[in-house]
Design a protein around this motif. Structure first.
Motif, PDB file in Angstrom:
ATOM      1  N   PHE A 270       0.801  -1.261   0.420  1.00 26.38           N
ATOM      2  CA  PHE A 270      -0.276  -0.016  -0.214  1.00 26.38           C
ATOM      3  C   PHE A 270       0.883   1.215   0.099  1.00 26.38           C
ATOM      4  O   PHE A 270       1.000   1.641  -0.680  1.00 26.38           O
ATOM      5  CB  PHE A 270      -0.592   0.517   1.056  1.00 26.38           C
ATOM      6  CG  PHE A 270      -1.538   1.452   0.244  1.00 26.38           C
ATOM      7  CD1 PHE A 270      -2.944   0.698   0.803  1.00 26.38           C
ATOM      8  CD2 PHE A 270      -2.444   2.397   1.440  1.00 26.38           C
ATOM      9  CE1 PHE A 270      -4.063   1.635   0.614  1.00 26.38           C
ATOM     10  CE2 PHE A 270      -2.722   3.214   1.830  1.00 26.38           C
ATOM     11  CZ  PHE A 270      -3.820   2.641   0.878  1.00 26.38           C
ATOM     12  N   LEU A 271       1.718   1.364   1.141  1.00 26.23           N
ATOM     13  CA  LEU A 271       2.997   2.414   0.636  1.00 26.23           C
ATOM     14  C   LEU A 271       3.485   2.753  -0.532  1.00 26.23           C
ATOM     15  O   LEU A 271       3.631   3.984  -1.033  1.00 26.23           O
ATOM     16  CB  LEU A 271       4.302   2.496   2.228  1.00 26.23           C
ATOM     17  CG  LEU A 271       2.964   2.440   3.739  1.00 26.23           C
ATOM     18  CD1 LEU A 271       4.262   2.074   4.524  1.00 26.23           C
ATOM     19  CD2 LEU A 271       2.445   3.557   3.592  1.00 26.23           C
ATOM     20  N   GLN A 272       4.213   1.159  -0.953  1.00 24.11           N
ATOM     21  CA  GLN A 272       4.761   1.790  -2.506  1.00 24.11           C
ATOM     22  C   GLN A 272       3.707   2.197  -3.190  1.00 24.11           C
ATOM     23  O   GLN A 272       3.993   3.135  -4.162  1.00 24.11           O
ATOM     24  CB  GLN A 272       4.636   0.317  -2.611  1.00 24.11           C
ATOM     25  CG  GLN A 272       6.410  -0.039  -1.738  1.00 24.11           C
ATOM     26  CD  GLN A 272       6.821  -1.573  -1.958  1.00 24.11           C
ATOM     27  OE1 GLN A 272       5.714  -2.932  -2.958  1.00 24.11           O
ATOM     28  NE2 GLN A 272       8.003  -2.418  -2.199  1.00 24.11           N
ATOM     29  N   GLY A 273       2.958   1.909  -3.050  1.00 24.33           N
ATOM     30  CA  GLY A 273       1.826   2.146  -4.038  1.00 24.33           C
ATOM     31  C   GLY A 273       1.349   3.716  -4.057  1.00 24.33           C
ATOM     32  O   GLY A 273       1.326   4.210  -5.067  1.00 24.33           O
ATOM     33  N   HIS A 274       1.513   3.946  -2.910  1.00 28.19           N
ATOM     34  CA  HIS A 274       0.938   5.516  -2.679  1.00 28.19           C
ATOM     35  C   HIS A 274       2.074   6.473  -3.155  1.00 28.19           C
ATOM     36  O   HIS A 274       2.177   7.711  -3.374  1.00 28.19           O
ATOM     37  CB  HIS A 274       1.106   6.263  -0.699  1.00 28.19           C
ATOM     38  CG  HIS A 274       0.420   7.445  -0.572  1.00 28.19           C
ATOM     39  ND1 HIS A 274       1.774   8.103  -0.301  1.00 28.19           N
ATOM     40  CD2 HIS A 274      -0.334   8.343  -0.505  1.00 28.19           C
ATOM     41  CE1 HIS A 274       1.304   9.278   0.033  1.00 28.19           C
ATOM     42  NE2 HIS A 274      -0.174   8.401  -0.561  1.00 28.19           N
ATOM     43  N   ILE A 275       3.411   5.724  -2.597  1.00 27.77           N
ATOM     44  CA  ILE A 275       4.615   6.898  -3.051  1.00 27.77           C
ATOM     45  C   ILE A 275       5.092   6.800  -4.689  1.00 27.77           C
ATOM     46  O   ILE A 275       5.291   7.680  -5.041  1.00 27.77           O
ATOM     47  CB  ILE A 275       6.231   5.637  -2.605  1.00 27.77           C
ATOM     48  CG1 ILE A 275       6.067   5.626  -1.096  1.00 27.77           C
ATOM     49  CG2 ILE A 275       7.297   6.402  -2.845  1.00 27.77           C
ATOM     50  CD1 ILE A 275       7.221   4.876  -0.543  1.00 27.77           C
ATOM     51  N   VAL A 276       4.434   5.323  -5.650  1.00 29.97           N
ATOM     52  CA  VAL A 276       5.197   6.048  -6.824  1.00 29.97           C
ATOM     53  C   VAL A 276       3.310   6.701  -7.480  1.00 29.97           C
ATOM     54  O   VAL A 276       4.475   7.286  -8.707  1.00 29.97           O
ATOM     55  CB  VAL A 276       4.487   4.191  -7.616  1.00 29.97           C
ATOM     56  CG1 VAL A 276       3.835   4.155  -8.836  1.00 29.97           C
ATOM     57  CG2 VAL A 276       5.903   3.462  -6.602  1.00 29.97           C
ATOM     58  N   VAL A 277       2.474   6.618  -6.918  1.00 31.55           N
ATOM     59  CA  VAL A 277       0.728   7.489  -7.380  1.00 31.55           C
ATOM     60  C   VAL A 277       1.647   9.420  -7.173  1.00 31.55           C
ATOM     61  O   VAL A 277       1.425  10.312  -7.808  1.00 31.55           O
ATOM     62  CB  VAL A 277      -0.397   7.268  -6.335  1.00 31.55           C
ATOM     63  CG1 VAL A 277      -0.813   8.912  -7.311  1.00 31.55           C
ATOM     64  CG2 VAL A 277      -0.545   6.612  -7.069  1.00 31.55           C
TER      65      VAL A 277
ATOM     66  N   LYS B  30      -8.392   9.398  -0.747  1.00 29.25           N
ATOM     67  CA  LYS B  30      -9.238   8.468   0.526  1.00 29.25           C
ATOM     68  C   LYS B  30      -7.772   7.969   0.834  1.00 29.25           C
ATOM     69  O   LYS B  30      -7.254   7.526   2.300  1.00 29.25           O
ATOM     70  CB  LYS B  30      -9.868   7.715  -0.154  1.00 29.25           C
ATOM     71  CG  LYS B  30     -11.313   8.491  -0.112  1.00 29.25           C
ATOM     72  CD  LYS B  30     -12.515   7.427  -0.164  1.00 29.25           C
ATOM     73  CE  LYS B  30     -14.024   8.549  -0.737  1.00 29.25           C
ATOM     74  NZ  LYS B  30     -15.201   7.048  -0.941  1.00 29.25           N
ATOM     75  N   ILE B  31      -6.750   7.400  -0.563  1.00 32.53           N
ATOM     76  CA  ILE B  31      -6.025   6.975   0.190  1.00 32.53           C
ATOM     77  C   ILE B  31      -4.919   7.194   0.902  1.00 32.53           C
ATOM     78  O   ILE B  31      -4.268   6.080   1.416  1.00 32.53           O
ATOM     79  CB  ILE B  31      -5.108   6.304  -1.755  1.00 32.53           C
ATOM     80  CG1 ILE B  31      -6.031   5.389  -2.843  1.00 32.53           C
ATOM     81  CG2 ILE B  31      -4.145   5.808  -1.858  1.00 32.53           C
ATOM     82  CD1 ILE B  31      -5.728   5.569  -3.753  1.00 32.53           C
ATOM     83  N   ASN B  32      -4.604   8.157   0.824  1.00 29.64           N
ATOM     84  CA  ASN B  32      -3.779   9.430   0.901  1.00 29.64           C
ATOM     85  C   ASN B  32      -4.079   9.434   3.470  1.00 29.64           C
ATOM     86  O   ASN B  32      -3.639   9.285   4.476  1.00 29.64           O
ATOM     87  CB  ASN B  32      -3.975  10.551   1.561  1.00 29.64           C
ATOM     88  CG  ASN B  32      -2.239  11.818   1.369  1.00 29.64           C
ATOM     89  OD1 ASN B  32      -1.416  11.188   1.558  1.00 29.64           O
ATOM     90  ND2 ASN B  32      -2.639  12.802   2.285  1.00 29.64           N
TER      91      ASN B  32
ATOM     92  N   CYS C 195      -1.874   4.699 -11.357  1.00 29.58           N
ATOM     93  CA  CYS C 195      -0.681   5.522 -12.333  1.00 29.58           C
ATOM     94  C   CYS C 195      -1.194   5.764 -14.327  1.00 29.58           C
ATOM     95  O   CYS C 195      -0.867   6.395 -14.754  1.00 29.58           O
ATOM     96  CB  CYS C 195      -0.013   4.650 -12.614  1.00 29.58           C
ATOM     97  SG  CYS C 195       1.319   4.985 -10.170  1.00 29.58           S
ATOM     98  N   HIS C 196      -1.418   4.376 -14.764  1.00 29.46           N
ATOM     99  CA  HIS C 196      -2.013   4.332 -15.972  1.00 29.46           C
ATOM    100  C   HIS C 196      -2.980   6.107 -16.155  1.00 29.46           C
ATOM    101  O   HIS C 196      -2.225   6.541 -17.664  1.00 29.46           O
ATOM    102  CB  HIS C 196      -2.884   3.622 -16.024  1.00 29.46           C
ATOM    103  CG  HIS C 196      -2.205   1.697 -16.372  1.00 29.46           C
ATOM    104  ND1 HIS C 196      -1.383   1.766 -18.027  1.00 29.46           N
ATOM    105  CD2 HIS C 196      -2.038   0.760 -16.280  1.00 29.46           C
ATOM    106  CE1 HIS C 196      -0.868   0.671 -18.077  1.00 29.46           C
ATOM    107  NE2 HIS C 196      -1.016  -0.200 -16.984  1.00 29.46           N
TER     108      HIS C 196
END
Length: 157
Positions: A27-34, A81-83, A149-150
């Motif tokens: 989840f944190l990796q996804g947030h960082i990439v976004v 919400k993700i943040n 990200c797409h």
């Protein structure tokens, strides 16, 4: 309670976080990439990295991304919400998300983002098929960030 007891209790929370929380990492990796993608798009649009944004947190970057039409209002809502979950992970070490929180995010994301490879749909189906969050297949859930990200990629004319 002694200082040693307090330290032991704090270390227990830390070890529980490491041992029983596989959701945190992806989840944190996804947030960082976004966040990286938002920053990259803003540089592409504005022509340079804003000194103000270099030190800014996710929320200010998100506001700037909305201002420059990198994200629309619905997408911004999903990313907020993700943040929010990311912030809870960061500030409440023993935070465990509820299935209902993630269902809300995936449902909102399904309506806000293009789902080019059905990754959001698959993740939502996975979440709807389990009674406990820890029973969900992480691979399908991770697709949420891939699909987001797409949508953050520049539109090629």
């Amino acid at each position: 309670m002694s200082c040693t007891d307090t330290l032991f209790d704090e270390m227990e929370v830390y070890y529980r976080t490491l041992d029983e929380r596989p959701d945190i990492g992806w989840f944190l990796q996804g947030h960082i990439v976004v966040e990286y993608m938002l920053r990259k798009r803003l540089v592409d649009i504005t022509g340079s990295a804003s000194k103000k944004l270099e030190k800014s947190g996710f929320y200010k970057v998100l506001l700037e991304a909305e201002k420059h039409d990198v994200v629309n209002k619905d997408q911004k809502n999903v990313l907020e919400k993700i943040n929010g979950i990311r912030n809870r992970y960061a500030h409440e070490l023993d935070y465990t998300p509820q299935l209902s929180e993630w269902l809300d995010i995936w449902r909102s994301a399904k309506a806000a983002f293009c789902d080019m490879t059905d990754g959001i749909e698959q993740g939502l189906a996975e979440l709807e098929s389990v009674d406990k969050l820890e029973d969900a297949d992480r691979f399908h859930l991770n697709e949420l960030f891939v699909q987001i990200c797409h949508d953050l990629l520049p539109n090629e004319a």
